[in-house]
Design an enzyme around this catalytic site. Structure first.
Site, PDB file in Angstrom:
ATOM      1  N   ASP A 123      -4.030   2.428  -5.011  1.00  0.00           N
ATOM      2  CA  ASP A 123      -2.670   2.390  -4.458  1.00  0.00           C
ATOM      3  C   ASP A 123      -2.339   1.136  -3.671  1.00  0.00           C
ATOM      4  OD1 ASP A 123      -3.989   2.830  -2.007  1.00  0.00           O
ATOM      5  OD2 ASP A 123      -2.363   4.099  -1.266  1.00  0.00           O
ATOM      6  N   GLU A 124      -3.130   0.086  -3.833  1.00  0.00           N
ATOM      7  CA  GLU A 124      -2.791  -1.131  -3.086  1.00  0.00           C
ATOM      8  C   GLU A 124      -3.034  -2.388  -3.907  1.00  0.00           C
ATOM      9  OE1 GLU A 124      -5.522  -2.181   0.183  1.00  0.00           O
ATOM     10  OE2 GLU A 124      -6.739  -0.514  -0.501  1.00  0.00           O
ATOM     11  N   ASP A 144       0.860  -1.191   0.000  1.00  0.00           N
ATOM     12  CA  ASP A 144       0.000   0.000   0.000  1.00  0.00           C
ATOM     13  C   ASP A 144       0.899   1.245   0.000  1.00  0.00           C
ATOM     14  OD1 ASP A 144      -3.106   0.730   1.538  1.00  0.00           O
ATOM     15  OD2 ASP A 144      -1.622   2.228   0.969  1.00  0.00           O
TER      16      ASP A 144
END
Ligand code: TTP
Ligand code: MG
Length: 368
Positions: free
Chosen positions: A118-119, A20
């Site tokens: 974003d992960e 992340d």
């Protein structure tokens, strides 16, 4: 007919990573303007000198020291730190960086699943044999993201997705947390129940009112009590609190069908045995459909006779559904032509023409 009469292929499990990015939008902004490094940076709508009506998208870790966080009214963020650098959301920029980050991560993965901008989860190849290898591998991932995209990320390494996800958030920013199988409970038990993905503020409050504040309390709670309060969700929460999560890391786009087959211990033409087995397989397919949040349109039946001759039949229905009774009914219709004197060796059922039900759901809803 019992499940022990069937050999259902079970997937192997491997070390799981959750990666992340740290304060993602803000980190990208700082990368673009290095003069902002070390300053409180807030990305969100216009604060309009404290009168703005929008919210904070995210903020740098320096801004978090003032109590600012995602989803907070921008006016409140302004009051907490009027001197922060307030920037508008530049989604196009972040989407570009996100795509590049995901490409880098994919390069490290045997199995890969992006879960948000974003992960991502990843499972490395078999060359990563143990948690020592995995810890070094995680450092390489972090280095590569830093080198190629100029931002930091936090990584969780664990025996399953649930623990990996919690672990990546454990030592942010720029963190690496490795939880070995034997340490899962020690890691999880002291945490607040709200650390379990999907247990939001409301559920956490209900649990607290029941005297269940920490994961350990939930893990040891009487399942009957949880079921009475939360229904099926209660059982799942208890499993999660015990660190149990059997969901797979999977590339969504690549899932074209879900199927299960079983070989009879003895070849059979007994319709009761055959339909009983088929129903078990349908239930397994259906569970996977729900976990993956897919809808289907086509049901495929496979049968293999004792002489190994193999037939498939399929039927497409006019609507998207995940209804188990549709699978059962269609499976039985397709099976009917194969019920007779000849003995069957194997039966299989699958669904294809899949599409996702809804993108915007969190990990825990996989199970509920
Ligand atoms: P997150 O990964 O939740 O947060 P983050 O990367 O900013 O910070 P952390 O270091 O804690 O991971 O979300 C990723 C991006 O999604 C975030 O940078 C901005 C956006 N986002 C919103 O726009 N609104 C929100 O409420 C949240 C939570 C995130
Ligand atoms: Mg993040």
């Amino acid at each position: 007919m019992s499940a022990s009469n069937l050999k259902i292929n079970a997937p192997k499990r491997r070390i799981t990573f959750h990666v992340d990015m740290d304060s993602f939008f803000a980190s990208v902004e700082v990368r673009e303007r290095p003069e902002l490094r070390g300053l409180p940076v807030v990305v969100g709508s216009d604060p309009k000198g404290g009168l703005g009506r929008g919210v904070v998208s995210t903020c740098s870790y320096e801004a978090r020291k003032y109590g600012i966080h995602s989803a907070m009214p921008i006016s409140q963020a302004y009051r907490l730190c009027p001197d922060a650098v307030f920037l508008p959301v530049n989604m196009k920029l972040y989407a570009g960086v996100s795509a590049k980050v995901m490409e880098v991560l994919r390069g490290f993965a045997d199995k890969f699943q992006q879960v948000s901008v974003d992960e991502a989860y990843l499972v490395p190849g078999p060359e990563i044999r143990n948690f020592e290898d995995a810890a070094l591998y995680a450092l390489r991932i972090k280095d590569e993201i830093q080198k190629q995209e100029g931002i930091t990320c936090s990584v969780g390494v664990a025996p399953n997705k649930l623990i990996a996800k919690i672990a990546s958030g454990f030592q942010k920013p720029d963190g690496l947390t490795v939880v070995r199988p034997g340490d899962v409970r020690e890691f999880l038990f002291p945490l607040s129940v709200s650390k379990i993905p999907g247990i939001g503020g409301k559920t956490a409050n209900t649990l607290k009112a029941m005297g269940l504040s920490r994961v350990e309390d939930l893990a040891n709670c009487d399942v009957q009590l949880l079921s009475e309060k939360f229904g099926k969700v209660g059982l799942r929460m208890k499993q999660l609190a015990n660190g149990l999560d059997f969901t797979e890391v999977r590339e969504k786009e690549n899932v074209k069908s879900i199927s299960r087959h079983g070989t009879f211990v003895e070849d059979t033409n007994d319709p009761v045995k055959i339909t009983g087995s088929l129903n078990l397989l349908v239930e397994s397919v259906h569970n996977s459909l729900l976990k993956n949040r897919f809808l289907f349109k086509t049901v495929i039946l496979t049968v293999r006779f004792e002489d190994f001759s193999t037939y498939t039949r399929s039927k497409t229905i006019p609507i998207w559904t995940s209804d188990i009774f549709v699978i059962k009914r269609t499976a039985l219709q397709l099976l009917s032509e194969f019920i007779g004197n000849r003995k069957l060796r194997l039966v299989g059922i699958g669904v294809t023409k899949l599409r996702e039900r809804d993108e915007k759901q969190t990990l825990i809803t996989d199970f509920f």
